[in-house]
Design a protein around this motif. Structure first.
Motif, PDB file in Angstrom:
ATOM      1  N   PRO A   1       0.831  -1.205   0.000  1.00 45.26           N
ATOM      2  CA  PRO A   1       0.000   0.000   0.000  1.00 45.26           C
ATOM      3  C   PRO A   1       0.869   1.261   0.000  1.00 45.26           C
ATOM      4  N   ALA A   2       0.348   2.330  -0.519  1.00 42.95           N
ATOM      5  CA  ALA A   2       1.069   3.613  -0.523  1.00 42.95           C
ATOM      6  C   ALA A   2       1.072   4.204   0.886  1.00 42.95           C
ATOM      7  N   GLY A   3       1.973   5.136   1.117  1.00 42.55           N
ATOM      8  CA  GLY A   3       1.982   5.899   2.355  1.00 42.55           C
ATOM      9  C   GLY A   3       2.645   5.232   3.534  1.00 42.55           C
ATOM     10  N   LEU A   4       3.567   4.317   3.313  1.00 45.63           N
ATOM     11  CA  LEU A   4       4.220   3.631   4.426  1.00 45.63           C
ATOM     12  C   LEU A   4       5.499   4.333   4.866  1.00 45.63           C
ATOM     13  N   ASP A   5       5.837   5.439   4.245  1.00 47.73           N
ATOM     14  CA  ASP A   5       6.970   6.271   4.643  1.00 47.73           C
ATOM     15  C   ASP A   5       8.275   5.501   4.785  1.00 47.73           C
ATOM     16  N   GLY A   6       8.520   4.567   3.889  1.00 41.37           N
ATOM     17  CA  GLY A   6       9.774   3.821   3.908  1.00 41.37           C
ATOM     18  C   GLY A   6       9.907   2.826   5.048  1.00 41.37           C
ATOM     19  N   ARG A   7       8.831   2.541   5.748  1.00 44.16           N
ATOM     20  CA  ARG A   7       8.907   1.607   6.881  1.00 44.16           C
ATOM     21  C   ARG A   7       8.768   0.161   6.466  1.00 44.16           C
ATOM     22  N   ALA A   8       8.479  -0.099   5.202  1.00 42.95           N
ATOM     23  CA  ALA A   8       8.327  -1.480   4.727  1.00 42.95           C
ATOM     24  C   ALA A   8       9.372  -1.775   3.671  1.00 42.95           C
ATOM     25  N   ARG A   9       9.958  -2.947   3.777  1.00 41.31           N
ATOM     26  CA  ARG A   9      10.875  -3.398   2.730  1.00 41.31           C
ATOM     27  C   ARG A   9      10.596  -4.855   2.445  1.00 41.31           C
ATOM     28  N   GLN A  10      10.552  -5.190   1.168  1.00 43.44           N
ATOM     29  CA  GLN A  10      10.316  -6.576   0.774  1.00 43.44           C
ATOM     30  C   GLN A  10      11.643  -7.236   0.440  1.00 43.44           C
ATOM     31  N   THR A  11      11.818  -8.432   0.919  1.00 44.29           N
ATOM     32  CA  THR A  11      13.011  -9.214   0.635  1.00 44.29           C
ATOM     33  C   THR A  11      12.547 -10.555   0.076  1.00 44.29           C
ATOM     34  N   ILE A  12      13.028 -10.868  -1.113  1.00 47.19           N
ATOM     35  CA  ILE A  12      12.576 -12.061  -1.817  1.00 47.19           C
ATOM     36  C   ILE A  12      13.566 -13.202  -1.608  1.00 47.19           C
ATOM     37  N   GLY A  13      13.066 -14.327  -1.121  1.00 44.69           N
ATOM     38  CA  GLY A  13      13.895 -15.503  -0.917  1.00 44.69           C
ATOM     39  C   GLY A  13      13.137 -16.531  -0.096  1.00 44.69           C
ATOM     40  N   THR A  14      13.822 -17.611   0.219  1.00 44.88           N
ATOM     41  CA  THR A  14      13.197 -18.698   0.977  1.00 44.88           C
ATOM     42  C   THR A  14      13.880 -18.877   2.327  1.00 44.88           C
ATOM     43  N   VAL A  15      13.095 -19.138   3.361  1.00 39.90           N
ATOM     44  CA  VAL A  15      13.665 -19.369   4.681  1.00 39.90           C
ATOM     45  C   VAL A  15      14.380 -20.713   4.758  1.00 39.90           C
ATOM     46  N   ALA A  16      14.305 -21.518   3.711  1.00 34.84           N
ATOM     47  CA  ALA A  16      15.067 -22.767   3.648  1.00 34.84           C
ATOM     48  C   ALA A  16      16.549 -22.496   3.357  1.00 34.84           C
ATOM     49  N   ASP A  17      16.866 -21.270   2.956  1.00 39.67           N
ATOM     50  CA  ASP A  17      18.243 -20.857   2.654  1.00 39.67           C
ATOM     51  C   ASP A  17      18.786 -20.069   3.846  1.00 39.67           C
ATOM     52  N   TRP A  18      19.636 -20.702   4.658  1.00 41.31           N
ATOM     53  CA  TRP A  18      20.133 -20.094   5.880  1.00 41.31           C
ATOM     54  C   TRP A  18      20.899 -18.798   5.619  1.00 41.31           C
ATOM     55  N   ASP A  19      21.659 -18.721   4.549  1.00 42.73           N
ATOM     56  CA  ASP A  19      22.384 -17.482   4.225  1.00 42.73           C
ATOM     57  C   ASP A  19      21.408 -16.345   3.948  1.00 42.73           C
ATOM     58  N   PHE A  20      20.324 -16.647   3.254  1.00 38.71           N
ATOM     59  CA  PHE A  20      19.295 -15.647   3.007  1.00 38.71           C
ATOM     60  C   PHE A  20      18.684 -15.166   4.317  1.00 38.71           C
ATOM     61  N   VAL A  21      18.385 -16.089   5.225  1.00 37.68           N
ATOM     62  CA  VAL A  21      17.774 -15.730   6.513  1.00 37.68           C
ATOM     63  C   VAL A  21      18.703 -14.833   7.296  1.00 37.68           C
ATOM     64  N   ARG A  22      19.974 -15.193   7.388  1.00 40.80           N
ATOM     65  CA  ARG A  22      20.946 -14.362   8.101  1.00 40.80           C
ATOM     66  C   ARG A  22      21.010 -12.967   7.529  1.00 40.80           C
ATOM     67  N   SER A  23      21.059 -12.872   6.214  1.00 40.97           N
ATOM     68  CA  SER A  23      21.116 -11.579   5.546  1.00 40.97           C
ATOM     69  C   SER A  23      19.846 -10.758   5.807  1.00 40.97           C
ATOM     70  N   ALA A  24      18.703 -11.405   5.745  1.00 40.82           N
ATOM     71  CA  ALA A  24      17.419 -10.701   5.965  1.00 40.82           C
ATOM     72  C   ALA A  24      17.318 -10.193   7.399  1.00 40.82           C
ATOM     73  N   VAL A  25      17.759 -10.986   8.368  1.00 44.19           N
ATOM     74  CA  VAL A  25      17.710 -10.561   9.758  1.00 44.19           C
ATOM     75  C   VAL A  25      18.652  -9.376   9.979  1.00 44.19           C
ATOM     76  N   ALA A  26      19.849  -9.438   9.417  1.00 41.59           N
ATOM     77  CA  ALA A  26      20.800  -8.322   9.555  1.00 41.59           C
ATOM     78  C   ALA A  26      20.228  -7.060   8.916  1.00 41.59           C
ATOM     79  N   GLU A  27      19.597  -7.201   7.760  1.00 39.37           N
ATOM     80  CA  GLU A  27      19.000  -6.061   7.080  1.00 39.37           C
ATOM     81  C   GLU A  27      17.847  -5.474   7.898  1.00 39.37           C
ATOM     82  N   ALA A  28      17.030  -6.324   8.492  1.00 35.51           N
ATOM     83  CA  ALA A  28      15.894  -5.856   9.303  1.00 35.51           C
ATOM     84  C   ALA A  28      16.365  -5.128  10.554  1.00 35.51           C
ATOM     85  N   ALA A  29      17.530  -5.516  11.064  1.00 33.31           N
ATOM     86  CA  ALA A  29      18.051  -4.906  12.294  1.00 33.31           C
ATOM     87  C   ALA A  29      18.688  -3.532  12.046  1.00 33.31           C
ATOM     88  N   GLU A  30      18.912  -3.180  10.792  1.00 38.15           N
ATOM     89  CA  GLU A  30      19.558  -1.882  10.488  1.00 38.15           C
ATOM     90  C   GLU A  30      18.673  -0.725  10.823  1.00 38.15           C
TER      91      GLU A  30
END
Length: 79
Positions: A50-79
């Motif tokens: 939806p519009a109007g989220l003021d940059g508070r939402a980010r989509q990350t495409i991948g599968t939680v079956a890929d541990w490297d992807f999960v680590r990267s997504a968690v680090a990105e979310a913590a920024e």
């Protein structure tokens, strides 16, 4: 439930939601956004946000079956 059902405010908090392109994951992500959280939405596919989220939402495409992807997504979310 909707954001009004969340017991506490989420301003200044970060969340990571899996399965966020549809169903319950999507609803949870949108409710957290409505409650003020910054949310990283994880899924194997992207859906328009939806519009109007003021940059508070980010989509990350991948599968939680890929541990490297999960680590990267968690680090990105913590920024």
């Amino acid at each position: 439930m909707g954001a009004e059902g969340l017991a506490m405010g989420f301003e200044g908090r970060a969340a990571l939601v899996t399965g966020a392109a549809g169903g319950m994951g999507r609803r949870i992500a949108l409710d957290l956004l409505a409650a003020g959280a910054s949310v990283t939405l994880l899924d194997i596919r992207a859906e328009p946000l939806p519009a109007g989220l003021d940059g508070r939402a980010r989509q990350t495409i991948g599968t939680v079956a890929d541990w490297d992807f999960v680590r990267s997504a968690v680090a990105e979310a913590a920024e």
